[in-house]
Design a protein around this motif. Structure first.
Motif, PDB file in Angstrom:
ATOM      1  N   ASP A   1      29.244 -24.502  32.253  1.00 19.80           N
ATOM      2  CA  ASP A   1      30.340 -25.458  31.724  1.00 19.80           C
ATOM      3  C   ASP A   1      31.383 -25.484  32.249  1.00 19.80           C
ATOM      4  N   ALA A  27      28.503 -30.859  34.001  1.00 19.58           N
ATOM      5  CA  ALA A  27      28.554 -31.156  32.543  1.00 19.58           C
ATOM      6  C   ALA A  27      26.742 -30.932  31.411  1.00 19.58           C
ATOM      7  N   ASP A  57      37.038 -29.855  25.651  1.00 19.59           N
ATOM      8  CA  ASP A  57      35.565 -28.912  25.319  1.00 19.59           C
ATOM      9  C   ASP A  57      34.788 -29.187  24.526  1.00 19.59           C
ATOM     10  N   TYR A  58      33.316 -28.906  24.717  1.00 15.82           N
ATOM     11  CA  TYR A  58      32.627 -29.497  23.609  1.00 15.82           C
ATOM     12  C   TYR A  58      32.810 -29.068  22.472  1.00 15.82           C
ATOM     13  N   ASN A 117      32.029 -38.523  27.517  1.00 12.94           N
ATOM     14  CA  ASN A 117      32.763 -37.093  27.894  1.00 12.94           C
ATOM     15  C   ASN A 117      32.223 -36.081  26.601  1.00 12.94           C
ATOM     16  N   LYS A 118      32.649 -35.000  26.932  1.00 10.93           N
ATOM     17  CA  LYS A 118      32.239 -33.188  26.016  1.00 10.93           C
ATOM     18  C   LYS A 118      32.702 -33.395  24.870  1.00 10.93           C
TER      19      LYS A 118
END
Ligand SMILES: [Zn+2]
Length: 198
Positions: free
Chosen positions: A94, A98, A195-196, A14-15
């Protein structure tokens, strides 16, 4: 089974969880013999399950299905992501793609599925098609998980994607179905990944 090892069918990407190494390439990729748009490449176990799922969908009245998108390599993801950055900026990219090394499609265990003939392909309304409804209710029987449910965007970091299914094997998919836990993050007690990392 590991949720960190990219070769594990339980790996969680995931992020906040980039694949290790980011350039990971599965060693057992095959071409899935089903209708497809992009190359129908998946890991062998996921490909076999996909064939069985498409066949069952037809027999059980859901209708025909097509594999829209399956394995994407790190380098392909670089191109896709950079294309979005060029046209929409980093924030825009974003929200639509991905980052390389973070996509489930790079595991060879994720697939985007559409109905045949095409109806609502890669759109939220796919969830209301006979195929979309059948998949949501039955994918677990074949080891697949509807990975990005409508009400879990703050957990998964992705909008509702009724077309994106992730192979996790029948035992885990069945346990998640039985317990009603709908995300890998919640099932494995991982932090939400909206989120990242900054
Ligand atoms: Zn997808």
């Amino acid at each position: 089974m590991s949720i960190d090892d990219p070769t594990s069918i339980w790996v969680v990407a995931n992020k906040l969880r980039q694949l290790t190494p980011p350039t990971y390439v599965p060693s057992d990729l095959v071409e899935t013999p089903v209708p497809h748009l992009n190359p129908p490449t998946l890991r062998k176990e996921a490909a076999d399950a996909m064939v069985a799922m498409f066949a069952a969908g037809k027999v059980e009245g859901a209708g025909g299905m097509q594999l829209q998108s399956a394995y994407r390599s790190y380098s392909v993801q670089v191109k896709v992501y950079n294309g979005y950055v060029a046209s929409a900026g980093k924030a825009g990219a974003d929200s639509q793609s991905a980052r390389p090394g973070f996509s489930e499609h790079q595991t060879g265990l994720a697939a985007d599925i559409s109905s045949l003939p095409l109806t609502c392909a890669l759109q939220a309304c796919f969830g209301q098609t006979p195929q979309g409804m059948w998949l949501a209710a039955n994918a677990y029987r074949f080891g697949f998980l509807l990975r990005y449910p409508a009400d879990k965007t703050p957990v998964t970091g992705y909008i509702y994607e009724p077309w994106h299914f992730r192979y996790i094997g029948i035992p885990l998919a069945t346990e998640m179905h039985t317990t009603g836990v709908t995300t890998l993050e919640e099932f494995f007690g991982l932090p939400a990944a909206p989120d990242y990392a900054p």
